[in-house]
Design a protein around this motif. Structure first.
Motif, PDB file in Angstrom:
ATOM      1  N   PHE A  31       0.823  -1.207   0.000  1.00 52.37           N
ATOM      2  CA  PHE A  31       0.000   0.000   0.000  1.00 52.37           C
ATOM      3  C   PHE A  31       0.860   1.262   0.000  1.00 52.37           C
ATOM      4  O   PHE A  31       1.920   1.314   0.638  1.00 52.37           O
ATOM      5  N   SER A  32       0.378   2.297  -0.701  1.00 49.55           N
ATOM      6  CA  SER A  32       0.966   3.636  -0.581  1.00 49.55           C
ATOM      7  C   SER A  32      -0.160   4.661  -0.663  1.00 49.55           C
ATOM      8  O   SER A  32      -1.230   4.400  -1.209  1.00 49.55           O
ATOM      9  N   GLU A  33       0.113   5.832  -0.097  1.00 55.62           N
ATOM     10  CA  GLU A  33      -0.891   6.891  -0.049  1.00 55.62           C
ATOM     11  C   GLU A  33      -0.219   8.247  -0.154  1.00 55.62           C
ATOM     12  O   GLU A  33       0.874   8.445   0.380  1.00 55.62           O
ATOM     13  N   VAL A  34      -0.897   9.159  -0.827  1.00 56.21           N
ATOM     14  CA  VAL A  34      -0.584  10.578  -0.749  1.00 56.21           C
ATOM     15  C   VAL A  34      -1.781  11.200  -0.045  1.00 56.21           C
ATOM     16  O   VAL A  34      -2.885  11.238  -0.596  1.00 56.21           O
ATOM     17  N   GLY A  35      -1.579  11.598   1.197  1.00 57.47           N
ATOM     18  CA  GLY A  35      -2.678  12.100   2.010  1.00 57.47           C
ATOM     19  C   GLY A  35      -3.119  13.496   1.620  1.00 57.47           C
ATOM     20  O   GLY A  35      -2.444  14.198   0.863  1.00 57.47           O
ATOM     21  N   LYS A  36      -4.254  13.890   2.168  1.00 63.28           N
ATOM     22  CA  LYS A  36      -4.815  15.218   1.938  1.00 63.28           C
ATOM     23  C   LYS A  36      -3.821  16.296   2.360  1.00 63.28           C
ATOM     24  O   LYS A  36      -3.798  17.386   1.815  1.00 63.28           O
ATOM     25  N   SER A  37      -2.952  15.953   3.315  1.00 63.56           N
ATOM     26  CA  SER A  37      -1.924  16.871   3.809  1.00 63.56           C
ATOM     27  C   SER A  37      -0.771  17.031   2.830  1.00 63.56           C
ATOM     28  O   SER A  37       0.050  17.934   2.971  1.00 63.56           O
ATOM     29  N   GLY A  38      -0.690  16.117   1.851  1.00 66.02           N
ATOM     30  CA  GLY A  38       0.455  16.099   0.947  1.00 66.02           C
ATOM     31  C   GLY A  38       1.531  15.131   1.408  1.00 66.02           C
ATOM     32  O   GLY A  38       2.492  14.870   0.675  1.00 66.02           O
ATOM     33  N   ASN A  39       1.384  14.588   2.608  1.00 65.09           N
ATOM     34  CA  ASN A  39       2.348  13.616   3.123  1.00 65.09           C
ATOM     35  C   ASN A  39       2.135  12.258   2.472  1.00 65.09           C
ATOM     36  O   ASN A  39       1.010  11.896   2.127  1.00 65.09           O
ATOM     37  N   SER A  40       3.224  11.504   2.339  1.00 65.35           N
ATOM     38  CA  SER A  40       3.162  10.155   1.771  1.00 65.35           C
ATOM     39  C   SER A  40       3.237   9.122   2.880  1.00 65.35           C
ATOM     40  O   SER A  40       3.913   9.329   3.897  1.00 65.35           O
ATOM     41  N   TYR A  41       2.547   8.013   2.660  1.00 68.47           N
ATOM     42  CA  TYR A  41       2.506   6.927   3.631  1.00 68.47           C
ATOM     43  C   TYR A  41       2.702   5.606   2.903  1.00 68.47           C
ATOM     44  O   TYR A  41       2.308   5.466   1.753  1.00 68.47           O
ATOM     45  N   ASP A  42       3.279   4.640   3.618  1.00 71.22           N
ATOM     46  CA  ASP A  42       3.339   3.272   3.117  1.00 71.22           C
ATOM     47  C   ASP A  42       2.555   2.401   4.096  1.00 71.22           C
ATOM     48  O   ASP A  42       1.939   2.906   5.035  1.00 71.22           O
ATOM     49  N   TYR A  43       2.584   1.095   3.880  1.00 69.06           N
ATOM     50  CA  TYR A  43       1.790   0.190   4.720  1.00 69.06           C
ATOM     51  C   TYR A  43       2.145   0.346   6.199  1.00 69.06           C
ATOM     52  O   TYR A  43       1.262   0.522   7.037  1.00 69.06           O
ATOM     53  N   SER A  44       3.425   0.303   6.521  1.00 64.90           N
ATOM     54  CA  SER A  44       3.797   0.346   7.940  1.00 64.90           C
ATOM     55  C   SER A  44       3.454   1.683   8.584  1.00 64.90           C
ATOM     56  O   SER A  44       2.988   1.724   9.726  1.00 64.90           O
ATOM     57  N   SER A  45       3.629   2.795   7.858  1.00 72.88           N
ATOM     58  CA  SER A  45       3.315   4.088   8.465  1.00 72.88           C
ATOM     59  C   SER A  45       1.808   4.298   8.610  1.00 72.88           C
ATOM     60  O   SER A  45       1.361   4.908   9.580  1.00 72.88           O
ATOM     61  N   ILE A  46       1.014   3.763   7.676  1.00 69.65           N
ATOM     62  CA  ILE A  46      -0.438   3.926   7.799  1.00 69.65           C
ATOM     63  C   ILE A  46      -0.974   3.053   8.935  1.00 69.65           C
ATOM     64  O   ILE A  46      -1.859   3.465   9.687  1.00 69.65           O
ATOM     65  N   VAL A  47      -0.406   1.862   9.101  1.00 75.23           N
ATOM     66  CA  VAL A  47      -0.808   1.003  10.221  1.00 75.23           C
ATOM     67  C   VAL A  47      -0.441   1.663  11.542  1.00 75.23           C
ATOM     68  O   VAL A  47      -1.254   1.690  12.480  1.00 75.23           O
TER      69      VAL A  47
END
Length: 125
Positions: A31-47
């Motif tokens: 998993f990866s994400e670009v959040g509404k804040s502009g920050n990026s996340y991967d699986y471990s950081s989102i968990v």
């Protein structure tokens, strides 16, 4: 599309986000994400973020779902969301998109992006 909307809405719920089995069922390990804040996340950081969330009386409202097939086992789900607090105040308007992949046994969220947007009228559910 119904199963993808159901699973997306599940991920909006605190109880689901706190449950390890539900997270593993719904979120792809890559998993990866670009959040509404502009920050990026991967699986471990989102968990990690989900595990440290506190319960809230606010809820996520989502509407205007549209599903676009990218491949038979890859779907793009687009929608709008907003946060509604217990007093009915609305904030955090965003346009969102999620890429769901079929793993052979289930659909999992592989990519998500949120982009702030202008306020919109909430549809009643």
């Amino acid at each position: 599309m119904d199963i993808l909307v159901e699973q997306e809405v599940e991920l909006h719920k605190y109880e689901i986000r706190q449950n390890k089995a539900d997270r593993e069922r719904l979120i792809h390990p890559h998993f990866s994400e670009v959040g509404k804040s502009g920050n990026s996340y991967d699986y471990s950081s989102i968990v990690e973020m989900m595990e440290t969330e506190k319960p809230s009386s606010a809820r996520v409202h989502s509407q205007n779902y549209e599903c676009i097939q990218l491949e038979p086992s890859v779907q793009l789900l687009k929608y709008k969301s907003a946060i509604v607090d217990e007093a009915g105040e609305v904030s955090g308007y965003a346009k969102r998109c999620s890429i769901w992949v079929f793993t052979g046994t289930s659909w999992q969220l592989k990519y998500h992006q949120g982009t702030p947007c202008s306020p919109f009228k909430l549809e009643q559910v």
